[in-house]
Scaffold this active site. Sequence first.
Site, PDB file in Angstrom:
ATOM      1  N   ARG A 236       0.856  -1.187   0.000  1.00  0.00           N
ATOM      2  CA  ARG A 236       0.000   0.000   0.000  1.00  0.00           C
ATOM      3  C   ARG A 236       0.887   1.231   0.000  1.00  0.00           C
ATOM      4  NH1 ARG A 236      -2.980  -3.365  -1.104  1.00  0.00           N
ATOM      5  NH2 ARG A 236      -5.117  -3.794  -0.372  1.00  0.00           N
ATOM      6  N   GLU A 265      -5.924   5.959  -6.422  1.00  0.00           N
ATOM      7  CA  GLU A 265      -6.066   5.078  -7.580  1.00  0.00           C
ATOM      8  C   GLU A 265      -7.488   5.142  -8.125  1.00  0.00           C
ATOM      9  OE1 GLU A 265      -4.863   1.173  -6.348  1.00  0.00           O
ATOM     10  OE2 GLU A 265      -2.815   1.770  -5.890  1.00  0.00           O
ATOM     11  N   HIS A 285      -1.342  -1.404 -10.007  1.00  0.00           N
ATOM     12  CA  HIS A 285      -1.962  -2.211  -8.947  1.00  0.00           C
ATOM     13  C   HIS A 285      -2.497  -3.536  -9.498  1.00  0.00           C
ATOM     14  CE1 HIS A 285      -3.989  -1.930  -4.737  1.00  0.00           C
ATOM     15  NE2 HIS A 285      -3.431  -3.106  -4.960  1.00  0.00           N
TER      16      HIS A 285
END
Length: 325
Positions: A236, A265, A285
């Site tokens: 993260r 994001e 991601h």
Amino acid sequence: MKITILDDYFDTVRTLPCFAKLAGHDVTIWNDHLQDNDGLAQRLRDTEVLVLIRERTRIQAPLLDQLTTLKLISQRSVYPHVDVAACTRNGVLLCSDQRAETPSYAAAELTWALVLAAARDIPQQMNSLKAGAWQCGVGTTLRGKTYGVHGYGRIGQEVARYARAFGMDVVIWAREATRERARADGWRTAASQEAFYAECDVLSLHMRLVDATRHIVKASHLALMKPTAILVNTARAPLIEPGALVAALKAGRPAKAAVDVFEDEPVRDPAHPLLELPNVVATPHIGYVSREAYDRQFNEIFDQILAYAAGKPINVINPEVLAKR
């Protein structure tokens, strides 16, 4: 039941074997990303069951207060994006399987892919080749170097084994109780977080984002890293102090970073500070994004829906809702 699945970017879910579990239900799948509360409220106005793909969409009180038909949110893993108190107040059950015994092999594999990509400048070499310039520099060999695993959880343990297989000296940093477990498993641990960051040639982060780990990596830690070191983050972004990584990379410690996660994001701006740096390898991601990982994830999500439909909900985060009912 009316079921809605958000953020299935490539319309993958309906192609998974586990999708057959929802046969007989009214399922709507959205392939784009929308965060606007009013727009989401319109999309979800008749939804009884909402399926979330990890943390792609924030589900907060201003939205939940408008969803009068919603009864269940089914997802997998942690839920910092969901306002649990607002769910409870609105009578919405949140079910999320933590699956503490199963590592995300997809995330571990991507971590190692990023390690190799950064060490050997693979994206830059590919771009140079495609531009007709042949080689563009000289990479780094991993064997014999020191690999640091910050966070000795399921994924961190798997990555540590990868590093050992590549002939690296592995060192662990985590909470004291976790370090004890690592030592019991035969791994070397660092004397302090400062010593850990100063020692490692490659260092990767493998922690959940909770209050205790938010901004756990400070600018002062990054400043201790070798001018040849590589930092990898597939966990993260807020584990690192805001702005610290960009500043550290510009200052030359560490030499490179490889990241799969960002503060906000999805990232659509190619002028994002990290994306503009030549010493950064970045992916959007995709740590948990593989067909096998998806099928395991949605098997569990759909099982939660079926259990709820049978009147026996499982993996309940806010049981107060059941008491009210």
